[in-house]
Design an enzyme around this catalytic site. Structure first.
Site, PDB file in Angstrom:
ATOM      1  N   ARG A 194       0.770  -1.015  -0.107  1.00  0.00           N
ATOM      2  CA  ARG A 194      -0.021   0.082  -0.126  1.00  0.00           C
ATOM      3  C   ARG A 194       0.774   1.478   0.010  1.00  0.00           C
ATOM      4  NH1 ARG A 194      -3.329  -0.858   4.849  1.00  0.00           N
ATOM      5  NH2 ARG A 194      -2.108   1.106   5.760  1.00  0.00           N
ATOM      6  N   TYR A 196     -12.626  22.536 -13.245  1.00  0.00           N
ATOM      7  CA  TYR A 196     -13.403  21.129 -13.488  1.00  0.00           C
ATOM      8  C   TYR A 196     -14.695  20.996 -12.710  1.00  0.00           C
ATOM      9  CZ  TYR A 196     -13.375  16.034 -14.368  1.00  0.00           C
ATOM     10  OH  TYR A 196     -13.674  14.733 -14.414  1.00  0.00           O
ATOM     11  N   ASP A 243      -4.330  22.600 -10.837  1.00  0.00           N
ATOM     12  CA  ASP A 243      -4.537  21.661 -11.874  1.00  0.00           C
ATOM     13  C   ASP A 243      -4.114  22.139 -13.009  1.00  0.00           C
ATOM     14  OD1 ASP A 243      -5.826  19.766 -13.668  1.00  0.00           O
ATOM     15  OD2 ASP A 243      -7.729  19.848 -12.735  1.00  0.00           O
ATOM     16  N   LYS A 293      -5.123  11.611 -18.438  1.00  0.00           N
ATOM     17  CA  LYS A 293      -5.417  12.371 -19.800  1.00  0.00           C
ATOM     18  C   LYS A 293      -4.037  11.913 -20.436  1.00  0.00           C
ATOM     19  CE  LYS A 293      -9.141  13.820 -18.391  1.00  0.00           C
ATOM     20  NZ  LYS A 293      -9.575  14.902 -17.307  1.00  0.00           N
TER      21      LYS A 293
HETATM   22  C1  LIG Z   1     -10.394  14.859 -16.345  1.00  0.00           C
HETATM   23  C2  LIG Z   1     -10.018  16.002 -15.459  1.00  0.00           C
HETATM   24  C3  LIG Z   1     -10.017  15.581 -14.186  1.00  0.00           C
HETATM   25  C4  LIG Z   1     -10.247  14.497 -13.334  1.00  0.00           C
HETATM   26  O1  LIG Z   1      -9.210  13.548 -13.869  1.00  0.00           O
HETATM   27  P1  LIG Z   1      -9.915  11.792 -13.864  1.00  0.00           P
HETATM   28  O2  LIG Z   1      -8.566  10.910 -13.739  1.00  0.00           O
HETATM   29  O3  LIG Z   1     -10.960  11.756 -14.869  1.00  0.00           O
HETATM   30  O4  LIG Z   1     -10.686  11.787 -12.558  1.00  0.00           O
HETATM   31  C5  LIG Z   1      -9.321  16.726 -13.235  1.00  0.00           C
HETATM   32  N1  LIG Z   1      -9.150  18.053 -13.864  1.00  0.00           N
HETATM   33  C6  LIG Z   1      -9.153  18.086 -15.139  1.00  0.00           C
HETATM   34  C7  LIG Z   1      -8.766  19.702 -15.632  1.00  0.00           C
HETATM   35  C8  LIG Z   1      -9.664  17.208 -15.895  1.00  0.00           C
HETATM   36  O5  LIG Z   1      -9.593  17.355 -17.440  1.00  0.00           O
END
Ligand SMILES: *Cc1c(COP(=O)(O)O)cnc(C)c1O
Length: 391
Positions: A54, A107, A179, A204
């Site tokens: 973990r 987001y 972010d 992404k």
């Molecule tokens: C997709 C996304 C997230 C969330 O990511 P997941 O892996 O789908 O939980 C957070 N911030 C941004 C800007 C995103 O495009």
């Protein structure tokens, strides 16, 4: 060393794994210790030494080290998704009675997390406009514990002035969380511009193939200890296979992003010349103010952009999307494939949109083919619809 070279070498250790180029997916729960002295040593340094699955295994530690290096931080914490990283970071920082500043263009699930989950824990959130810059100073309260940014914003792509926001917040000792999913550390490093924590939905571009989910937070010093403790005590960990997949994605991050940029730039310029499109939302070309921030702080632009169509097309959006052959319908983005979705930004945004919005992810296909696909879609609309602006 240059970024491209680091992407090829970070986190690898062939000597340790019988010459294997890649760290293999080291799957483990129990990890054995030679004797009690070794066990005690490992128990006292759970993140540093092999202790229990973990807390990490060689492949997760290799990915953490690579991510920390790319973002220029002391260490990285891995989460099972991008949203888990955001919720984990905010959960670690916010106590009952504290206050959080979150950008309006964040987001959407982040807004929901603040309004539903953090509110339930006694944390107040104020949403601020993305163009606020140094003006953030006026919103800081004695109980403010973080400023949360996302640049460019989800769906609407407003740039944020991270250096100005960071300078204002750091004067009060308040961490700035960014972010950075759109740019990835390949094109932008928030920590180098004054932010305290860089988050990436690695689902992404780092994973890059629409085949896994992962989140990463990179930071320094005491904040790193705080995030690690909170993640460890929440039972947060990422599987060996997902770490392995992310490391594989990392090797081609640079070449893929350059190609995404090339395609998105070509498509964005073509779209800007279409009568159906009233605005292209892509930081290098949305408007002068955003372009200047992008040019000053970023090394490139990724493959995600928005378009505002003329208001007359409001009723024809689904028809247009359905007609596209190369742009598939689906949430998320950052894979090798092109995607399209109508988008509905939060109404609190200062930007006014009169026409319908679409979000496009420009994949690794030949840009000319993507343009042909979009052109055929627009032409079908003008042939079939009296709503077309061409009539
Ligand atoms: C997709 C996304 C997230 C969330 O990511 P997941 O892996 O789908 O939980 C957070 N911030 C941004 C800007 C995103 O495009």
């Amino acid at each position: 060393m240059q970024l491209a070279t680091r992407l090829a070498h970070l986190g690898r250790d062939p000597e340790r794994f019988e010459g294997l180029v890649n760290v293999p997916p080291t799957r483990a729960s129990t990890i054995l210790h030679r004797n009690m002295a070794a066990f005690h040593a490992a128990a006292g340094d759970k993140h540093g030494q092999p202790y229990y699955g973990r807390y990490g295994t060689p492949v997760s530690k290799a990915l953490e080290a690579a991510c920390a290096d790319l973002d220029g931080g002391d260490g990285a914490v891995l989460y099972p998704s991008g949203l888990a990283a955001i919720a984990g970071v905010l959960g670690a920082i916010c106590d009952a009675g504290t206050h959080l500043l979150v950008v309006d263009s964040a987001y959407a699930p982040v807004r929901e997390f603040c309004e539903k989950e953090l509110a339930r824990r006694g944390v107040a959130t104020t949403f601020y406009p993305p163009g606020i810059g140094a003006g953030i100073a006026a919103l800081l309260r004695p109980e403010t514990v973080a400023v949360y940014c996302e640049t460019p914003g989800s769906l609407t792509f407003e740039m944020q002035d991270i250096p100005a926001i960071s300078a204002a917040a750091s004067r009060q000792g308040i961490p700035v969380v960014v972010d950075n999913t759109w740019a990835t550390p390949y094109f932008f490093c928030p920590l180098a511009k004054g932010a305290s924590i860089a988050i990436q939905a690695a689902t992404k571009y780092l994973m890059g193939h629409s085949d896994g989910m992962l989140g990463v937070a990179v930071t320094n010093g005491e904040l790193l200890d705080k995030l690690r403790r909170h993640a460890a005590l929440s039972g947060v960990m990422v599987s060996a296979d997902d770490c392995f997949t992310a490391l594989r994605g990392l090797r081609t991050l640079g070449v893929r992003l350059r190609r995404h940029q090339e395609g998105a730039t070509a498509v964005a310029h073509w779209l800007a010349g279409r009568p159906e499109v009233s605005r292209v939302l892509y930081p290098p070309m949305t408007n002068e103010e955003d372009r200047l921030i992008w040019e000053r702080d970023f090394q490139g632009a990724s493959g995600l952009l928005g378009i505002e169509l003329v208001p007359a097309l409001a009723g024809a959006i689904d028809e247009f999307v359905d007609s596209l052959q190369l742009f598939a319908i689906g949430v998320s983005w950052g894979g090798f494939e092109s995607l399209v979705l109508p988008s509905h930004p939060h109404r609190s945004l200062p930007q006014a949109f009169r026409g319908p919005l679409l979000r496009l992810h420009i994949g690794l296909e030949e840009p000319a083919d993507l343009i042909d696909d979009l052109e055929a879609g627009f032409e079908r609309l003008s042939a079939s619809s009296t709503r077309s602006p061409l009539r």
